[in-house]
Design a protein around this motif. Structure first.
Motif, PDB file in Angstrom:
ATOM      1  N   PHE A  36      24.469  39.614  59.634  1.00 12.84           N
ATOM      2  CA  PHE A  36      25.386  40.737  58.929  1.00 12.84           C
ATOM      3  C   PHE A  36      26.669  39.969  58.620  1.00 12.84           C
ATOM      4  CE2 PHE A  36      22.708  44.035  60.722  1.00 12.84           C
ATOM      5  CZ  PHE A  36      21.959  44.308  59.504  1.00 12.84           C
ATOM      6  N   VAL A  37      27.188  38.961  59.437  1.00 11.38           N
ATOM      7  CA  VAL A  37      28.310  38.338  59.354  1.00 11.38           C
ATOM      8  C   VAL A  37      28.296  37.443  57.841  1.00 11.38           C
ATOM      9  CG1 VAL A  37      29.699  36.259  60.053  1.00 11.38           C
ATOM     10  CG2 VAL A  37      28.912  38.156  61.571  1.00 11.38           C
ATOM     11  N   VAL A  38      27.181  36.759  57.850  1.00 14.01           N
ATOM     12  CA  VAL A  38      26.735  36.032  56.801  1.00 14.01           C
ATOM     13  C   VAL A  38      26.828  36.947  55.380  1.00 14.01           C
ATOM     14  CG1 VAL A  38      24.917  34.632  55.347  1.00 14.01           C
ATOM     15  CG2 VAL A  38      25.343  34.191  57.759  1.00 14.01           C
ATOM     16  N   PHE A  39      26.211  38.141  55.610  1.00 18.17           N
ATOM     17  CA  PHE A  39      26.098  39.114  54.330  1.00 18.17           C
ATOM     18  C   PHE A  39      27.469  39.641  53.880  1.00 18.17           C
ATOM     19  CE2 PHE A  39      25.974  43.510  52.856  1.00 18.17           C
ATOM     20  CZ  PHE A  39      25.122  43.320  51.921  1.00 18.17           C
ATOM     21  N   ALA A  40      28.329  39.849  54.955  1.00 12.56           N
ATOM     22  CA  ALA A  40      29.525  40.419  54.887  1.00 12.56           C
ATOM     23  C   ALA A  40      30.491  39.365  54.133  1.00 12.56           C
ATOM     24  CB  ALA A  40      30.278  41.080  55.993  1.00 12.56           C
ATOM     25  N   SER A  41      30.439  38.268  54.776  1.00 16.29           N
ATOM     26  CA  SER A  41      31.261  37.415  53.817  1.00 16.29           C
ATOM     27  C   SER A  41      30.938  37.082  52.810  1.00 16.29           C
ATOM     28  CB  SER A  41      31.040  35.839  54.919  1.00 16.29           C
ATOM     29  OG  SER A  41      29.672  35.489  54.712  1.00 16.29           O
ATOM     30  N   SER A  42      29.899  37.088  52.001  1.00 17.28           N
ATOM     31  CA  SER A  42      29.676  37.094  50.585  1.00 17.28           C
ATOM     32  C   SER A  42      30.245  37.994  49.932  1.00 17.28           C
ATOM     33  CB  SER A  42      27.844  37.130  50.399  1.00 17.28           C
ATOM     34  OG  SER A  42      27.670  38.442  50.511  1.00 17.28           O
ATOM     35  N   GLN A  43      30.782  39.285  50.393  1.00 15.17           N
ATOM     36  CA  GLN A  43      31.260  40.241  49.577  1.00 15.17           C
ATOM     37  C   GLN A  43      32.697  39.699  48.957  1.00 15.17           C
ATOM     38  OE1 GLN A  43      28.707  41.931  49.303  1.00 15.17           O
ATOM     39  NE2 GLN A  43      29.446  43.903  49.635  1.00 15.17           N
ATOM     40  N   PRO A  44      33.631  39.193  49.584  1.00 13.08           N
ATOM     41  CA  PRO A  44      34.825  38.674  48.943  1.00 13.08           C
ATOM     42  C   PRO A  44      34.801  37.380  48.157  1.00 13.08           C
ATOM     43  CG  PRO A  44      34.907  38.266  51.392  1.00 13.08           C
ATOM     44  CD  PRO A  44      33.726  39.124  51.068  1.00 13.08           C
ATOM     45  N   LEU A  45      33.619  36.746  48.424  1.00 13.40           N
ATOM     46  CA  LEU A  45      33.230  35.513  47.594  1.00 13.40           C
ATOM     47  C   LEU A  45      32.731  35.866  46.129  1.00 13.40           C
ATOM     48  CD1 LEU A  45      31.220  33.471  50.073  1.00 13.40           C
ATOM     49  CD2 LEU A  45      33.663  33.106  49.498  1.00 13.40           C
ATOM     50  N   LEU A  46      32.120  37.106  45.944  1.00 15.56           N
ATOM     51  CA  LEU A  46      31.551  37.511  44.715  1.00 15.56           C
ATOM     52  C   LEU A  46      32.988  37.933  43.947  1.00 15.56           C
ATOM     53  CD1 LEU A  46      28.907  39.919  45.588  1.00 15.56           C
ATOM     54  CD2 LEU A  46      28.872  37.641  44.514  1.00 15.56           C
ATOM     55  N   ALA A  47      34.166  38.526  44.557  1.00 14.03           N
ATOM     56  CA  ALA A  47      35.243  38.782  43.874  1.00 14.03           C
ATOM     57  C   ALA A  47      36.348  37.384  43.711  1.00 14.03           C
ATOM     58  CB  ALA A  47      36.272  39.532  44.785  1.00 14.03           C
ATOM     59  N   ALA A  48      35.959  36.508  44.511  1.00 18.00           N
ATOM     60  CA  ALA A  48      36.894  35.317  44.139  1.00 18.00           C
ATOM     61  C   ALA A  48      35.940  34.534  42.919  1.00 18.00           C
ATOM     62  CB  ALA A  48      36.822  34.415  45.385  1.00 18.00           C
ATOM     63  N   VAL A  49      34.784  34.660  42.820  1.00 11.14           N
ATOM     64  CA  VAL A  49      34.122  34.012  41.601  1.00 11.14           C
ATOM     65  C   VAL A  49      34.802  34.455  40.217  1.00 11.14           C
ATOM     66  CG1 VAL A  49      31.887  33.869  40.332  1.00 11.14           C
ATOM     67  CG2 VAL A  49      31.994  33.331  42.726  1.00 11.14           C
ATOM     68  N   LEU A  50      34.964  35.921  40.343  1.00 10.82           N
ATOM     69  CA  LEU A  50      35.466  36.510  39.074  1.00 10.82           C
ATOM     70  C   LEU A  50      37.089  36.096  38.807  1.00 10.82           C
ATOM     71  CD1 LEU A  50      34.506  40.283  39.338  1.00 10.82           C
ATOM     72  CD2 LEU A  50      33.729  38.576  37.875  1.00 10.82           C
ATOM     73  N   LYS A  51      37.569  35.700  39.849  1.00  9.46           N
ATOM     74  CA  LYS A  51      39.082  35.110  39.616  1.00  9.46           C
ATOM     75  C   LYS A  51      38.908  33.852  38.824  1.00  9.46           C
ATOM     76  CE  LYS A  51      42.322  32.453  42.116  1.00  9.46           C
ATOM     77  NZ  LYS A  51      43.353  32.454  41.022  1.00  9.46           N
ATOM     78  N   TYR A  52      38.070  32.955  39.104  1.00  8.74           N
ATOM     79  CA  TYR A  52      38.057  31.665  38.491  1.00  8.74           C
ATOM     80  C   TYR A  52      37.164  31.801  37.014  1.00  8.74           C
ATOM     81  CZ  TYR A  52      39.306  29.865  43.003  1.00  8.74           C
ATOM     82  OH  TYR A  52      39.938  29.509  44.147  1.00  8.74           O
TER      83      TYR A  52
END
Length: 616
Positions: A36-52
């Protein structure tokens, strides 16, 4: 159902106690937590991809390289799609580890709770069953454990996964723009107050639902078990109305729970999205020198928050149901088992029973059921107890194997008080056959060789059945000794069920035999068979017979007549008839010219004539 007089237990204590059952599975729980830590850590990563991605759109044509933390220089044209796939794979791995291993933990927890609950039923004192109907006990195992299952699977999964998602998203937002994030944090106390109020309502309503479900189960159980009486006396409409009323009460309570949940979720969404609208305004006013990609990533991450927050709020009802279910389960588990302070154990007793000045009353009643009872039964004697219903005969029989504890007087077996024996050893010396025959949905052979008798060679089982005159009908069954008898022996007649119970007692070969109305369900022919069997069974065995049908006890070494908890007469059959008092009156009621009393079946004509001749 919460016990009367029991103080409410805090939610934290109940959760901590639930967690104590997780100790054997702590490794699996740790793996699920990592998932669940791995799953939760992916959430902000998806937002960060949109930034780039957005920043790549604003860069000059041909200049698509960008510095990405932990990655370095990356061509955004190819890097963003690749990063998106990698993040989704990362998220999938975390989701599998979290869901699968938490499911293993949760199912293991439920299995342990269900087994502990069932095993506690096997060791609770008789008085507990006297004050708790079977419907509520069954509902606790079936329904309440299911509620705990919901709290231990869906609720815990959502709590950990979505809770960590909120933590990671807030962390990302603080890193992106801590000032705007602090403004968002201002709504958390409002959400906390709303959730706390709803939780109290959920738990209170869950207790009511448990009680209603227990009533519903109890009515259904009674109707199923007594379906012959229901149909014989035209009780269909009454039972239908009773079940309908109980079901409607349960439905109203369930709807009340649904109404609370349905009201709480939109209210929380209103607060959350109102805060989001304020946030959008602040982003436009306080954008500073942030790039368009920064703002899109921030708004995306903030927009991802309402979903986990909403899911966290919705599990409150499930958690409170689970807490209420766990509370009732732990209430039963905390009940003291049968008191067993005895230390004496004998391989086999001679069977001498001595009762000294015994008085007894049931818990909550001030009236004595037994009052200063004293008698002695020597090894090998057959002694009968007779008397009107309610005179204390069956209570006395229940005190010998210590189904209830006596506080005044003594019951001695071979000179040792029954309280000094260990329970298992005491009951190993006693074979009991009661009026209410208990058979299991198993084969004839397994019903005779039950419990400690399991594994008895088939010839010994057949010998016991023959001694109880049960073989004649067993041989006529479709599969003989391997025939399934149905729930509580429903496929057999009352007399056949009783003979199997007597065969079970014969097979146990205990030095003490207690027959509590054991021939009450037998027809005249079966009674004659059992009478012949008893002549063989009572040899070298102390036998206490409780009977309404006096024809079955005429050969007893002596008979004791009970009335209002006291022994008012004792002697042989002939001596008591000669006294022409209590026993003679009971005898005349059964063997007179008009027939028999309602408590007895029609007696054998030869036996009736013989007894009537003696009475004259």
């Amino acid at each position: 159902m919460q016990q009367l007089g029991r103080k409410p237990v805090s939610s934290l204590k109940i959760y901590l106690r639930l967690l104590s059952y997780l100790r054997p599975m702590v490794g699996l729980f740790a793996i699920s937590l990592v998932g669940f830590v791995v799953f939760a850590s992916s959430q902000p990563l998806l937002a960060a991809v949109l930034k780039y991605f957005v920043d790549g759109l604003t860069l000059p044509s041909g200049s698509t390289f960008h510095d990405i933390p932990l990655v370095g220089k990356l061509d955004l044209a190819y890097g963003v799609p690749l990063l998106l796939v990698l993040i989704v794979v990362w998220q999938g791995i975390g989701s599998f580890l979290g869901n699968y291993y938490l499911a293993r933990v949760s199912l293991g927890l439920i299995n342990d709770l269900r087994r502990a609950l069932f095993e506690s039923l096997l060791h609770l004192p008789n008085a507990y069953f006297d004050h708790h109907n079977s419907g509520h006990l069954i509902s606790r195992i079936a329904y309440n454990v299911t509620m705990v299952t919901g709290a231990a699977t869906d609720a815990i999964k959502v709590f950990i996964r979505e809770g960590l998602s909120v933590v990671f998203l807030f962390g990302y937002l603080l890193w992106m723009n801590w000032k705007l994030t602090l403004v968002m944090l201002a709504i958390l106390p409002i959400i906390g107050v709303m959730a706390s109020g709803a939780s109290r309502k959920f738990r209170k309503q869950s207790r009511k639902i448990q009680s209603a479900m227990g009533d519903l189960t109890h009515i259904a159980s009674e109707t199923i078990q007594g379906y012959r009486v229901v149909r014989s006396f035209g009780g269909e409409n009454y039972e239908t109305q009773r079940f309908k009323t109980s079901s409607e009460v349960n439905t109203r309570k369930q709807l009340r729970m649904a109404k609370i949940a349905a009201t709480f979720t939109p209210a929380l969404q209103l607060v959350t999205f109102s805060s989001m609208s304020v946030l959008l305004l602040l982003v436009l006013l306080l954008r500073g020198n942030q790039t368009a990609g920064d703002l899109v990533a921030y708004i995306t991450a903030a927009g991802m928050l309402p979903k986990p927050i909403r899911q966290l709020s919705e599990i409150s009802a499930t958690i409170q149901k689970g807490l209420a279910g766990a509370e009732s389960i732990f209430a039963q588990l905390d009940e003291a088992p049968e008191t067993d302070n005895g230390r004496v154990e004998h391989d086999r007793v001679s069977g001498r029973i001595e009762v000294r000045n015994l008085s007894f009353n049931y818990q909550g009643s001030e009236q004595n059921v037994l009052d200063d009872v004293s008698f002695t039964i020597e090894p090998g004697q057959m002694v009968a107890l007779v008397g009107r219903s309610g005179s204390g005969k069956s209570t006395l029989a229940s005190l010998i194997p210590r189904f209830y504890h006596h506080w005044q007087g003594q019951i001695l077996i071979d000179g040792t008080d029954v309280e000094d024996y260990t329970l298992r050893n005491l009951r190993s010396h006693i074979a009991l056959v009661t009026q209410q025959t208990s058979l299991f949905n198993d084969t004839v052979a397994n019903n005779i060789a039950y419990g400690d008798l399991a594994g008895t060679p088939r010839p010994d089982i057949e010998k016991a059945a023959e001694a109880a005159y049960a073989r004649e009908f067993i041989d006529q069954l479709p599969a003989g000794y391997d025939t399934l008898v149905g729930e509580n022996g429903v496929l057999l007649s009352g007399g056949q069920r009783q003979r199997l119970a007597i065969a079970r007692a014969i097979l146990k070969d205990a030095p003490i035999l207690i027959l509590d109305e054991a021939t009450s369900s037998l027809d005249t022919e079966s009674e004659r068979h059992i009478q012949n069997a008893l002549d063989q069974v009572v040899a070298n065995r102390t036998t206490l017979v409780i009977a309404h049908r006096l024809s079955t006890i005429e050969k007893a070494d002596f008979i004791m007549v009970m009335d209002q908890g006291r022994i008012v007469e004792r002697g042989t059959h002939a001596e008591l008839l000669a006294l022409n008092n209590h026993y003679a009156s009971l005898h005349a009621m059964q063997f007179n010219d008009a027939g028999v009393s309602e408590d007895a079946a029609e007696p054998d004509p030869a036996l009736a004539q013989e007894s009537f001749t003696r009475l004259k």
